[in-house]
Design a protein around this motif. Structure first.
Motif, mmCIF file in Angstrom:
data_model
loop_
_atom_site.group_PDB
_atom_site.id
_atom_site.type_symbol
_atom_site.label_atom_id
_atom_site.label_comp_id
_atom_site.label_asym_id
_atom_site.label_seq_id
_atom_site.Cartn_x
_atom_site.Cartn_y
_atom_site.Cartn_z
ATOM 1 N N LYS A 147 0.697 -1.058 0.041
ATOM 2 C CA LYS A 147 -0.225 -0.237 -0.076
ATOM 3 C C LYS A 147 1.030 1.454 0.175
ATOM 4 C CE LYS A 147 -4.408 1.702 2.229
ATOM 5 N NZ LYS A 147 -5.433 1.790 1.104
ATOM 6 N N GLU A 180 -8.548 -4.866 -9.465
ATOM 7 C CA GLU A 180 -9.691 -4.235 -8.868
ATOM 8 C C GLU A 180 -10.514 -2.610 -9.297
ATOM 9 O OE1 GLU A 180 -6.574 -3.847 -5.475
ATOM 10 O OE2 GLU A 180 -5.299 -3.595 -6.603
ATOM 11 N N THR A 209 -11.519 -5.137 4.102
ATOM 12 C CA THR A 209 -12.740 -4.497 4.401
ATOM 13 C C THR A 209 -13.004 -5.769 2.964
ATOM 14 O OG1 THR A 209 -12.628 -2.739 3.762
ATOM 15 C CG2 THR A 209 -15.105 -4.006 3.841
ATOM 16 N N ALA A 245 -12.781 0.054 2.879
ATOM 17 C CA ALA A 245 -12.773 0.947 4.115
ATOM 18 C C ALA A 245 -13.734 1.683 4.109
ATOM 19 C CB ALA A 245 -11.197 1.620 4.622
HETATM 20 N N1 PMP Z 1 -7.642 -2.091 -3.291
HETATM 21 C C1 PMP Z 1 -6.785 -0.560 -3.423
HETATM 22 C C2 PMP Z 1 -5.696 -0.223 -4.793
HETATM 23 C C3 PMP Z 1 -6.950 0.569 -2.511
HETATM 24 O O1 PMP Z 1 -6.669 1.757 -2.426
HETATM 25 C C4 PMP Z 1 -7.810 -0.183 -1.453
HETATM 26 C C5 PMP Z 1 -8.025 1.212 -0.524
HETATM 27 N N2 PMP Z 1 -7.126 0.912 0.825
HETATM 28 C C6 PMP Z 1 -9.098 -0.922 -1.644
HETATM 29 C C7 PMP Z 1 -8.479 -2.447 -2.726
HETATM 30 C C8 PMP Z 1 -9.530 -1.807 -0.363
HETATM 31 O O2 PMP Z 1 -8.615 -1.500 1.456
HETATM 32 P P1 PMP Z 1 -9.475 -1.738 2.328
HETATM 33 O O3 PMP Z 1 -10.754 -2.584 2.312
HETATM 34 O O4 PMP Z 1 -8.308 -2.377 2.895
HETATM 35 O O5 PMP Z 1 -9.274 -0.522 2.650
#
Ligand code: PMP
Length: 287
Positions: A147, A180, A209, A245
């Motif tokens: 991330k 995604e 999530t 999230a």
């Molecule tokens: N994919 C990407 C590229 C993201 O930036 C996010 C948001 N953080 C997610 C998926 C979803 O992750 P999370 O459920 O941890 O927010």
């Protein structure tokens, strides 16, 4: 009420908060971040988010700027100062400040830590009318599991989606599969009621999530499969939705201008959102 940010050990007025111009996050996107959702003053999935931060830091060989316990304290203190009830905590760690050079600094530098909060509306069980997504080529690097703050391909894809009137971009790899969203994970329900989302590997971020919803799907005894799925398959799906999230479970009712299923929010997305909100309501409130 003053809004605070946390910058390298100090709580400062958000308007005056700043970092050094030679911060490697600013100059080289050499840093990582996390976003933790807050609902009714409760942190959602704090542990898994901090575990993912730890993983991102280790993958990039950036040290922890403070202890894990201290970070937990800072998150709570910022929530209290900002009276955060519904919204998110953003935290970012960069390799620190050093004379600009692509290679890591040769003398030890302290990683930089910044936290901010953002208020959003209270998210409930009602998923709303659903959103539209637009497909975009996935032009990112091969470590999308980390991330990092290097989000330019995601920014451009999201902007293209917004300019076409869509809420989110769905990223398509060179095999025609949806990896995604620009800032969310992508899910479909097939005509034979299989709940599908792509497997976690270097091609996507392992959404927190997404992980929680996987457990919920298990509890509900849904037929859940982690595998790649194509844009063509998504167009023929009964239902589609995104998770993150900040969006929880949000139904997708249109892909590239065409209705998904009957174009209405489906029962699976509705049910999963309900269960997710139930899960998010557990635990102790901080504020
Ligand atoms: N994919 C990407 C590229 C993201 O930036 C996010 C948001 N953080 C997610 C998926 C979803 O992750 P999370 O459920 O941890 O927010």
């Amino acid at each position: 009420m003053a809004r605070y940010a946390y910058v390298n050990g100090r709580y400062v007025d958000h308007r005056d908060a700043s970092v050094h111009i030679e911060d490697r996050g600013y100059q080289l996107a050499d840093g990582v971040y996390e976003v933790v959702g807050v609902r009714d003053g409760k942190l959602i999935d704090e542990g898994p988010h901090i575990d993912r931060l730890d993983r991102s830091l280790r993958e990039l060989r950036i040290g922890w700027p403070v202890s894990r316990q201290a970070l937990g304290f800072v998150m709570r203190e910022l929530m209290r100062r900002n009276r955060l009830r519904d919204g998110l905590i953003y935290m970012q760690v960069t390799r620190g400040v050093a004379r600009r050079d692509h290679a890591f600094p040769t003398t030890p530098v302290k990683p930089a830590l910044v936290l901010t909060t953002k208020n959003t509306k209270h998210l409930g069980v009602d998923p709303g009318p659903g959103v539209a997504v637009k497909s975009q080529p996935d032009i990112r690097w091969e470590r999308c599991d980390i991330k990092t703050v290097a989000l330019l391909p995601n920014v451009l894809a999201k902007q293209a989606a917004r300019e076409s009137g869509a809420y989110e971009a769905w990223l398509i790899d060179d095999k025609g599969c949806i990896t995604e969203g620009a800032s969310t994970n992508a899910w479909i329900v097939t005509p034979d009621n299989e709940l599908v989302t792509r497997q976690t590997d270097n091609g996507i971020l392992a959404g927190i999530t997404r992980g929680t919803l996987k457990k919920i799907a298990g509890d509900l005894q849904l037929r859940f499969v982690e595998r790649p799925f194509t844009l063509t398959e998504a167009r023929k799906a009964k239902e589609a939705f995104i998770t993150s999230a900040t969006s929880f479970v949000t139904p997708v009712v249109k892909i590239d201008g065409e209705a998904v299923g009957d174009g209405k929010v489906g029962p699976t997305a509705r049910r999963l959102r309900e269960e997710y909100v139930r899960f998010a309501s557990e635990g102790e409130a901080v504020t």
